[in-house]
Design an enzyme around this catalytic site. Sequence first.
Site, PDB file in Angstrom:
ATOM      1  N   SER A   8     -40.026 -49.067  39.774  1.00  0.00           N
ATOM      2  CA  SER A   8     -38.961 -47.901  39.469  1.00  0.00           C
ATOM      3  C   SER A   8     -37.408 -48.420  39.809  1.00  0.00           C
ATOM      4  CB  SER A   8     -39.347 -46.691  39.960  1.00  0.00           C
ATOM      5  OG  SER A   8     -38.219 -45.645  40.007  1.00  0.00           O
ATOM      6  N   HIS A  31     -39.851 -49.417  35.048  1.00  0.00           N
ATOM      7  CA  HIS A  31     -39.828 -47.763  35.189  1.00  0.00           C
ATOM      8  C   HIS A  31     -38.363 -47.375  35.145  1.00  0.00           C
ATOM      9  CE1 HIS A  31     -41.812 -44.115  35.637  1.00  0.00           C
ATOM     10  NE2 HIS A  31     -41.260 -43.792  36.469  1.00  0.00           N
ATOM     11  N   ASP A  33     -36.334 -44.014  35.486  1.00  0.00           N
ATOM     12  CA  ASP A  33     -36.040 -42.657  35.438  1.00  0.00           C
ATOM     13  C   ASP A  33     -34.898 -41.840  35.049  1.00  0.00           C
ATOM     14  OD1 ASP A  33     -38.640 -42.034  37.069  1.00  0.00           O
ATOM     15  OD2 ASP A  33     -37.904 -43.429  38.590  1.00  0.00           O
ATOM     16  N   MET A  35     -32.701 -38.594  34.429  1.00  0.00           N
ATOM     17  CA  MET A  35     -32.818 -37.221  34.921  1.00  0.00           C
ATOM     18  C   MET A  35     -31.558 -36.615  34.639  1.00  0.00           C
ATOM     19  SD  MET A  35     -34.173 -37.963  39.026  1.00  0.00           S
ATOM     20  CE  MET A  35     -35.416 -39.180  39.274  1.00  0.00           C
ATOM     21  N   HIS A  64     -39.078 -42.764  31.614  1.00  0.00           N
ATOM     22  CA  HIS A  64     -39.771 -41.569  32.128  1.00  0.00           C
ATOM     23  C   HIS A  64     -38.523 -40.409  32.036  1.00  0.00           C
ATOM     24  CE1 HIS A  64     -41.452 -39.385  36.161  1.00  0.00           C
ATOM     25  NE2 HIS A  64     -41.510 -38.397  34.842  1.00  0.00           N
ATOM     26  N   MET A  66     -37.249 -37.143  32.699  1.00  0.00           N
ATOM     27  CA  MET A  66     -37.219 -35.726  33.499  1.00  0.00           C
ATOM     28  C   MET A  66     -36.045 -34.998  32.902  1.00  0.00           C
ATOM     29  SD  MET A  66     -38.348 -37.532  36.959  1.00  0.00           S
ATOM     30  CE  MET A  66     -37.721 -39.086  36.379  1.00  0.00           C
ATOM     31  N   MET A 135     -47.771 -36.863  38.281  1.00  0.00           N
ATOM     32  CA  MET A 135     -47.054 -37.222  39.167  1.00  0.00           C
ATOM     33  C   MET A 135     -47.475 -36.704  40.617  1.00  0.00           C
ATOM     34  SD  MET A 135     -44.052 -38.015  38.007  1.00  0.00           S
ATOM     35  CE  MET A 135     -42.940 -38.013  39.703  1.00  0.00           C
ATOM     36  N   ASP A 173     -47.221 -41.678  39.843  1.00  0.00           N
ATOM     37  CA  ASP A 173     -45.716 -42.081  39.931  1.00  0.00           C
ATOM     38  C   ASP A 173     -45.168 -40.960  41.274  1.00  0.00           C
ATOM     39  OD1 ASP A 173     -43.016 -42.509  40.043  1.00  0.00           O
ATOM     40  OD2 ASP A 173     -42.712 -41.333  38.174  1.00  0.00           O
TER      41      ASP A 173
END
Length: 221
Positions: A8, A31, A33, A35, A64, A66, A135, A173
């Site tokens: 990540s 990965h 993220d 957000m 991913h 979020m 998660m 994760d």
Amino acid sequence: MSVQISPSILSADFARLADEARAVEGADWLHVDVMDNHFVPNLTLGLPVVESLHKATGTPLDCHLMIEDPDRWAPAYVEAGASSVTFHVEAAAAPVRIAREIRAKGARASMALRPATPVEPYEDLLPELDMLLIMTVEPGFGGQRFLDIMLPKIRRTRELIDRHGLQIWLQVDGGVSAETIERCAEAGADNFVAGNAVYGAGDPAEAVRALREQAVAAHRH
Ligand code: DX5
Ligand code: ZN
């Protein structure tokens, strides 16, 4: 069944993302993220950064999301270069439609569950997915402590996948490290996100190799 490691970049140096991506070239995925400071209390990066990362690395991007309203945004991440797009079911209005749109655009469709979200209500949706993300921390930040209480859910999810004879990858994760990866692999996970355990190590590529070795040895398949 093979084991995959997805470092990540949340734990990487954001001012040097291209170099940080190259530092883990032996990894299966990168990965990413995303957000939005609404679905989670943190803000990271979005489409322009994913586009640039895609140009900067040959490692496939595992995005991913979020974010709120993945119904609107998920397909754009495929266009930006993601090979796998994960949306959170808690934020999705129409998860089947999102998964179909991701696949139609040519990426792997993946659905994430927060720690308090049970997997059982989604059993009938499994054929629409290429990966499920369980998660193992509350999403929002890297470097949190692994939640052991998620291990039974990982086991039940693996049983569901196997019972239906599906080839869905099971990703974990949050807090995945040399201390916790074996427990995850024994429970049935086969795709491992690791932020701090990779980018916090002196040699990120070596950390990926070591994590993979541990997971392969512990995997029950
Ligand atoms: C947390 C993110 C994770 C995070 C994991 O919300 O989804 O991908 O980067 O970081 P570690 O491995 O440090 O817990
Ligand atoms: Zn993540």
